[in-house]
Design a protein around this motif. Structure first.
Motif, PDB file in Angstrom:
ATOM      1  N   HIS A 257       0.859  -1.180   0.000  1.00 17.08           N
ATOM      2  CA  HIS A 257       0.000   0.000   0.000  1.00 17.08           C
ATOM      3  C   HIS A 257       0.895   1.229   0.000  1.00 17.08           C
ATOM      4  O   HIS A 257       1.869   1.312   0.754  1.00 17.08           O
ATOM      5  CB  HIS A 257      -0.951   0.009   1.208  1.00 17.08           C
ATOM      6  CG  HIS A 257      -0.267   0.009   2.538  1.00 17.08           C
ATOM      7  ND1 HIS A 257       0.127  -1.149   3.177  1.00 17.08           N
ATOM      8  CD2 HIS A 257       0.092   1.030   3.352  1.00 17.08           C
ATOM      9  CE1 HIS A 257       0.697  -0.839   4.334  1.00 17.08           C
ATOM     10  NE2 HIS A 257       0.701   0.462   4.467  1.00 17.08           N
ATOM     11  N   GLY A 258       0.592   2.173  -0.899  1.00 18.38           N
ATOM     12  CA  GLY A 258       1.470   3.323  -1.043  1.00 18.38           C
ATOM     13  C   GLY A 258       2.873   2.880  -1.410  1.00 18.38           C
ATOM     14  O   GLY A 258       3.082   2.068  -2.306  1.00 18.38           O
ATOM     15  N   ARG A 259       3.855   3.370  -0.649  1.00  7.96           N
ATOM     16  CA  ARG A 259       5.250   3.027  -0.925  1.00  7.96           C
ATOM     17  C   ARG A 259       5.706   1.791  -0.167  1.00  7.96           C
ATOM     18  O   ARG A 259       6.841   1.334  -0.341  1.00  7.96           O
ATOM     19  CB  ARG A 259       6.144   4.218  -0.540  1.00  7.96           C
ATOM     20  CG  ARG A 259       5.850   5.482  -1.340  1.00  7.96           C
ATOM     21  CD  ARG A 259       6.679   6.640  -0.824  1.00  7.96           C
ATOM     22  NE  ARG A 259       6.353   7.880  -1.540  1.00  7.96           N
ATOM     23  CZ  ARG A 259       6.862   9.063  -1.228  1.00  7.96           C
ATOM     24  NH1 ARG A 259       7.721   9.165  -0.221  1.00  7.96           N
ATOM     25  NH2 ARG A 259       6.522  10.140  -1.918  1.00  7.96           N
ATOM     26  N   ILE A 260       4.874   1.249   0.684  1.00  4.81           N
ATOM     27  CA  ILE A 260       5.236   0.084   1.493  1.00  4.81           C
ATOM     28  C   ILE A 260       4.972  -1.182   0.679  1.00  4.81           C
ATOM     29  O   ILE A 260       3.853  -1.417   0.219  1.00  4.81           O
ATOM     30  CB  ILE A 260       4.437   0.033   2.805  1.00  4.81           C
ATOM     31  CG1 ILE A 260       4.578   1.359   3.563  1.00  4.81           C
ATOM     32  CG2 ILE A 260       4.891  -1.135   3.652  1.00  4.81           C
ATOM     33  CD1 ILE A 260       5.995   1.709   3.952  1.00  4.81           C
ATOM     34  N   ARG A 261       6.013  -2.000   0.491  1.00  3.53           N
ATOM     35  CA  ARG A 261       5.899  -3.216  -0.295  1.00  3.53           C
ATOM     36  C   ARG A 261       6.042  -4.425   0.611  1.00  3.53           C
ATOM     37  O   ARG A 261       6.792  -4.415   1.602  1.00  3.53           O
ATOM     38  CB  ARG A 261       6.977  -3.290  -1.387  1.00  3.53           C
ATOM     39  CG  ARG A 261       7.160  -2.025  -2.193  1.00  3.53           C
ATOM     40  CD  ARG A 261       5.870  -1.403  -2.669  1.00  3.53           C
ATOM     41  NE  ARG A 261       5.122  -2.277  -3.557  1.00  3.53           N
ATOM     42  CZ  ARG A 261       3.841  -2.072  -3.885  1.00  3.53           C
ATOM     43  NH1 ARG A 261       3.170  -1.067  -3.355  1.00  3.53           N
ATOM     44  NH2 ARG A 261       3.249  -2.907  -4.705  1.00  3.53           N
TER      45      ARG A 261
ATOM     46  N   THR B 219       8.351  -8.004   4.460  1.00  8.12           N
ATOM     47  CA  THR B 219       8.862  -6.937   3.608  1.00  8.12           C
ATOM     48  C   THR B 219      10.093  -7.426   2.859  1.00  8.12           C
ATOM     49  O   THR B 219      10.837  -8.275   3.357  1.00  8.12           O
ATOM     50  CB  THR B 219       9.226  -5.701   4.436  1.00  8.12           C
ATOM     51  OG1 THR B 219      10.198  -6.058   5.419  1.00  8.12           O
ATOM     52  CG2 THR B 219       7.994  -5.145   5.146  1.00  8.12           C
TER      53      THR B 219
ATOM     54  N   ALA C 253      -1.099  11.872  -2.463  1.00  9.12           N
ATOM     55  CA  ALA C 253      -0.670  11.667  -3.854  1.00  9.12           C
ATOM     56  C   ALA C 253      -0.869  12.925  -4.691  1.00  9.12           C
ATOM     57  O   ALA C 253      -1.735  13.759  -4.395  1.00  9.12           O
ATOM     58  CB  ALA C 253      -1.447  10.508  -4.463  1.00  9.12           C
TER      59      ALA C 253
END
Length: 310
Positions: free
Chosen positions: A56-60, A76, A162
């Motif tokens: 979600h967003g920049r978190i992978r 992660t 964003a």
């Protein structure tokens, strides 16, 4: 390197099976618990299952363990600065109560240590408590004390929202494409249409601040007459399955219009993006939560006698 362990848990006045069923819908189109549109939605490259990748967003992260109705774990990728996992579990506390628990364990390196302390932890804690709020809304029919954002989280949210992406005018934007016999300027910007955001383009006219006349509406597109200072100009708001797109077309006739546009076109892209972003965030914050949307859908299904009610 710094080790982090962050734990949240809440007792829910609902059966574990009911809460587990909500957990199983994480990342689905009708995800009832992830706190979107106020935050970026959780996206996986397939159904919730072991080996699914996303974030979600920049978190992978990727799914490394999944027990339907009971537990899901996300790891992660190594080397990203936040190496570890986060896990969400549901445990029964009798027939009509359960405990939902979220555990994050990771190691932070370098700049991420400061980023965790100043930014990520505050956002993470808020989002997890909002997930618990949504579980209560969807399964227990209400939240006694919903999560309230701190001033710091509000500032981080505003700064991190964003930004519109410049794109070519969509082929589906037929109203604006045929509205002028020629154009001297065109641009288009789009933003993701997060779950819970309005699907009616009329709800997005606040992008332009002023109440411009509506010329037409068809196929998910709304065409506005934005003539000013001798300019012939049109604006289009297009809604599709993934995006909301703001397009502009300008026709310049006459000396006055050319002089005016010669100045305005230098600030127009900044103003268009700024107003679009502001409206996108405003509508996201005003939208019903995922838990409220899920509960409303269950009530509608119950009223129509659908077998999926509840």
């Amino acid at each position: 390197m710094t080790a982090v362990r962050n734990v949240h848990e809440r007792v829910i006045d609902a059966p574990a099976a009911a809460v587990g069923a909500l957990l199983d819908r994480l990342s689905a189109a009708d995800d009832p618990i992830f706190p979107t549109p106020a935050w970026p939605r959780m996206c996986l490259d397939g159904p919730l299952a072991v080996s699914a990748d996303g974030g979600h967003g920049r978190i992978r992260y990727h799914v490394t363990a999944y027990e339907p109705g009971r537990r899901v774990r996300f790891d992660t990728p190594p080397g990203g600065g936040l190496d570890g996992y986060h896990e969400l579990t549901v445990a029964p506390l009798g027939a009509e109560r359960c405990c939902v628990r979220h555990v994050l364990e990771c190691e932070t390196r370098g700049f991420f240590r400061l980023q965790w302390a100043c930014v990520i932890r505050h956002i993470h804690d808020t989002m997890i408590e909002e997930i618990f709020d949504n579980i209560e809304r969807a399964a227990a029919h209400g939240v006694a004390r919903p999560m309230r954002w701190s001033p710091w989280v509000r500032l981080l949210h505003r700064l991190g929202w964003a930004r519109p992406q410049a794109v070519a005018s969509p082929a589906a934007a037929q109203l604006i494409r045929t509205s002028l016999d020629r154009t001297d300027y065109e641009d288009a910007y789009r933003m993701e249409l997060l779950p819970g955001l309005p699907r009616d383009p009329a709800a997005w006219t606040g992008i332009l601040r002023d109440a411009f006349p509506v010329l037409a509406q068809a196929g998910g597109e709304l065409l506005l007459d934005v003539n000013t200072a001798g300019l012939t100009a049109r604006a289009s708001i297009l809604i599709d399955e993934r995006y909301v797109t703001l397009s502009t077309a300008v026709k310049v006739d006459g000396l006055r219009a050319r002089l005016y546009w010669g100045v305005v076109k230098r600030v127009h892209p900044f103003m268009a993006r700024s107003m679009f972003r502001r409206t996108h965030r405003t509508l996201a914050l005003a939208a019903p939560s995922a838990g409220e949307r899920s509960r409303a859908a269950a009530l509608r299904a119950s009223a129509t006698g659908s077998p999926n009610a509840g």
